[in-house]
Design a protein around this motif. Structure first.
Motif, PDB file in Angstrom:
ATOM      1  N   ALA A   1       0.671  -1.209   0.059  1.00 25.76           N
ATOM      2  CA  ALA A   1       0.060   0.116   0.084  1.00 25.76           C
ATOM      3  C   ALA A   1       0.821   1.175  -0.070  1.00 25.76           C
ATOM      4  N   SER A   2       1.886   1.191   0.792  1.00 28.39           N
ATOM      5  CA  SER A   2       2.943   2.362   0.606  1.00 28.39           C
ATOM      6  C   SER A   2       3.295   2.501  -0.640  1.00 28.39           C
ATOM      7  N   ARG A   3       3.678   1.809  -1.420  1.00 25.68           N
ATOM      8  CA  ARG A   3       4.049   1.754  -2.733  1.00 25.68           C
ATOM      9  C   ARG A   3       2.965   2.775  -3.673  1.00 25.68           C
ATOM     10  N   VAL A   4       1.813   2.192  -3.381  1.00 28.91           N
ATOM     11  CA  VAL A   4       0.582   2.854  -4.203  1.00 28.91           C
ATOM     12  C   VAL A   4       0.427   4.451  -3.733  1.00 28.91           C
ATOM     13  N   ILE A   5       0.721   4.502  -2.447  1.00 25.39           N
ATOM     14  CA  ILE A   5       0.682   6.114  -2.012  1.00 25.39           C
ATOM     15  C   ILE A   5       1.689   6.884  -2.732  1.00 25.39           C
ATOM     16  N   ALA A   6       2.956   6.301  -2.611  1.00 27.45           N
ATOM     17  CA  ALA A   6       4.071   6.687  -2.885  1.00 27.45           C
ATOM     18  C   ALA A   6       4.025   7.369  -4.629  1.00 27.45           C
ATOM     19  N   GLU A   7       3.422   6.269  -5.242  1.00 27.52           N
ATOM     20  CA  GLU A   7       3.383   6.372  -6.794  1.00 27.52           C
ATOM     21  C   GLU A   7       2.179   7.782  -6.902  1.00 27.52           C
ATOM     22  N   ASN A   8       1.322   7.724  -6.205  1.00 26.21           N
ATOM     23  CA  ASN A   8       0.196   8.832  -6.387  1.00 26.21           C
ATOM     24  C   ASN A   8       0.990  10.192  -5.903  1.00 26.21           C
ATOM     25  N   ILE A   9       1.816  10.414  -4.875  1.00 23.31           N
ATOM     26  CA  ILE A   9       2.301  11.631  -4.701  1.00 23.31           C
ATOM     27  C   ILE A   9       3.501  12.017  -5.718  1.00 23.31           C
ATOM     28  N   ARG A  10       4.113  10.944  -6.091  1.00 25.60           N
ATOM     29  CA  ARG A  10       5.042  11.081  -7.237  1.00 25.60           C
ATOM     30  C   ARG A  10       4.310  11.990  -8.383  1.00 25.60           C
ATOM     31  N   ARG A  11       3.079  11.081  -8.816  1.00 29.33           N
ATOM     32  CA  ARG A  11       2.289  11.802  -9.904  1.00 29.33           C
ATOM     33  C   ARG A  11       1.969  13.160  -9.269  1.00 29.33           C
ATOM     34  N   GLY A  12       1.554  13.472  -8.371  1.00 33.35           N
ATOM     35  CA  GLY A  12       1.136  14.964  -8.077  1.00 33.35           C
ATOM     36  C   GLY A  12       2.093  15.937  -8.262  1.00 33.35           C
ATOM     37  N   GLU A  13       3.477  15.268  -7.785  1.00 36.65           N
ATOM     38  CA  GLU A  13       4.518  16.411  -7.854  1.00 36.65           C
ATOM     39  C   GLU A  13       4.844  16.608  -9.414  1.00 36.65           C
ATOM     40  N   ALA A  14       4.838  15.535 -10.375  1.00 34.21           N
ATOM     41  CA  ALA A  14       5.291  15.531 -11.592  1.00 34.21           C
ATOM     42  C   ALA A  14       4.236  16.313 -12.447  1.00 34.21           C
ATOM     43  N   GLY A  15       2.861  16.540 -11.958  1.00 36.31           N
ATOM     44  CA  GLY A  15       1.955  16.996 -12.698  1.00 36.31           C
ATOM     45  C   GLY A  15       1.132  16.073 -13.654  1.00 36.31           C
ATOM     46  N   GLU A  16       1.131  14.717 -12.985  1.00 35.99           N
ATOM     47  CA  GLU A  16       0.601  13.733 -13.842  1.00 35.99           C
ATOM     48  C   GLU A  16      -0.967  13.633 -13.113  1.00 35.99           C
ATOM     49  N   PRO A  17      -1.902  12.895 -13.785  1.00 36.10           N
ATOM     50  CA  PRO A  17      -3.001  12.503 -13.238  1.00 36.10           C
ATOM     51  C   PRO A  17      -2.922  11.642 -12.069  1.00 36.10           C
TER      52      PRO A  17
END
Length: 310
Positions: free
Chosen positions: A283-299
Motif C-alpha cells: 500500500a505504501s508503494r501505491v501511496i508513493a506513486e500517487n504523490i510522485r504523480r502529483g508532484e510531476a503534474g501527472e493525473p
C-alpha cells in the motif's frame, strides 16, 4: 524540494506504516517529511483512514490530495469539508489476500468440506463433488478484487460469471449488468461472491426478491460490505432451505453484536472481517506513486467519483 505528508490514520497505525512509507518514498525518489502531527498550512498530502481523528479538512487549504488507506471510502466520500481530490486504495497485497480467502471458501463449498469436518454422528456418506467446470460461481462486483478472484477461479476450472452495475468486459468471464442482468446472473449461480462497494445503489443487492432468483441450495460468500445483504431476507432464505449456507466476513455493525441471529444460525459461518486488509509495504508503494504523480503534474490514480460514491 521537500514534500510534507501528514499521516492521518488511527494513532496505533503509525508504527506499522512509518518505515514502509519512508522506504516507498525513497524508492520513488520523493524527498518527504512524513509525520502524524503537522500544521495544516504545511501539509501537501494527507494519508488518511476514515477512523482517524481528522474529520474537518477545511484547514488543509494547501493539500493537493487525500490518499485513502482503505479500499472503502463510504465513510469519507460525503464529508462536505473535503474539497480536494480523494484517491481510494487498490493494494496488490490486499487483492491477493482477498483472492486467497475467497478461493478457499469457494473450494470449501465446492468440495463439501463441512460435512466431514463437523460430523458428530460419525456418518459414512461418500459424496463425490462435480468438477469445477460443472459449477458456476458468480461474482457481484467486477472491480480489481472481483477481476482477481475471477482469474484465480477460472484457473481452477470453474465456470465464472460476473455482474456489475455498468457494462464491463473481462476475458473468460460471462458478464451481466443492470437490474435484468442481476436476475440472469443469480439464476445461474451455485456460489455467489459479493465484492461490490458500499453505496446507496448497492445496499441490499441481495434481498428477498433477488435471493429468490438463486437456485435452491446456492451458497453465498460476502467479504465485501455488510449492507450489501438484507440480513432478515437472508435469514428467511436460509430457514426455508432455499439458501444452503452463507459465509459472512462483513456486517452492518462491527463487531457483530453477540445477540445477532447470525452467530447461532447453523446456516451461517461468521468470520471477523479477516478476508483482507491493507498491507503496509504494498500500500505504501501505491501511496508513493500517487504523490510522485502529483508532484510531476501527472493525473492521480484511483480517484473517487463522488457522484458514484467510489
Amino acid at each position: 524540494m521537500t514534500v510534507n505528508v501528514l499521516f492521518a490514520a488511527h494513532p496505533d497505525r503509525w508504527d506499522t506504516y512509518q518505515t514502509p512509507l519512508q522506504a516507498a518514498f525513497t524508492e520513488a525518489g520523493i524527498n518527504a517529511h512524513l509525520s502524524p502531527d503537522m500544521a495544516p498550512d504545511m501539509v501537501d498530502y494527507i494519508i488518511y483512514a476514515p477512523n482517524a481523528p481528522l474529520q474537518d479538512f477545511a484547514p488543509y487549504a494547501r493539500a493537493k490530495a487525500v490518499l485513502n488507506l482503505w479500499a472503502g471510502v463510504e465513510a469519507v466520500v460525503d464529508n462536505r469539508t473535503l474539497k480536494i481530490p480523494l484517491a481510494r486504495m487498490v493494494d496488490p497485497g490486499m487483492t491477493q489476500s482477498m483472492t486467497e480467502w475467497v478461493v478457499g471458501h469457494v473450494m470449501r463449498y465446492h468440495l463439501g468440506f463441512d460435512r466431514h469436518i463437523v460430523n458428530p454422528d460419525h456418518l459414512w456418506e461418500p459424496h463425490t463433488p462435480p468438477l469445477a467446470a460443472e459449477r458456476n460461481v458468480c461474482i457481484l462486483g467486477m472491480g480489481a478484487l472481483g477481476t482477481s478472484v475471477a482469474g484465480s477461479l477460472r484457473g481452477l476450472g470453474f465456470s465464472v460469471s460476473g455482474w456489475s452495475r455498468r457494462a464491463k468486459s473481462v476475458e473468460g468471464v460471462t458478464l451481466h449488468h443492470g437490474p435484468d442482468g442481476l436476475k440472469t446472473a443469480l439464476s445461474e449461480a451455485a456460489i455467489v461472491i459479493l465484492l461490490l462497494p458500499d453505496t446507496a445503489a448497492t445496499e441490499n443487492t441481495l434481498n428477498a426478491e433477488t435471493l429468490a432468483h438463486l437456485p435452491k441450495g446456492a451458497f453465498i460468500i460476502n467479504p465485501g460490505r455488510g449492507p450489501l445483504i438484507d440480513d432478515a431476507a437472508l435469514l428467511a432464505a436460509l430457514d426455508s432451505g432455499h439458501i444452503a449456507h452463507a459465509t459472512l466476513d462483513v456486517f452492518r455493525i462491527e463487531p457483530l453484536p453477540q445477540d445477532h441471529p447470525f452467530w447461532a444460525h447453523p446456516g451461517v459461518t461468521v468470520t471477523p472481517h479477516v478476508a483482507a486488509e491493507t498491507r503496509p509495504i504494498t500500500a505504501s508503494r501505491v501511496i508513493a506513486e500517487n504523490i510522485r504523480r502529483g508532484e510531476a503534474g501527472e493525473p492521480f490514480l484511483l480517484l473517487v467519483d463522488r457522484s458514484r460514491g467510489y
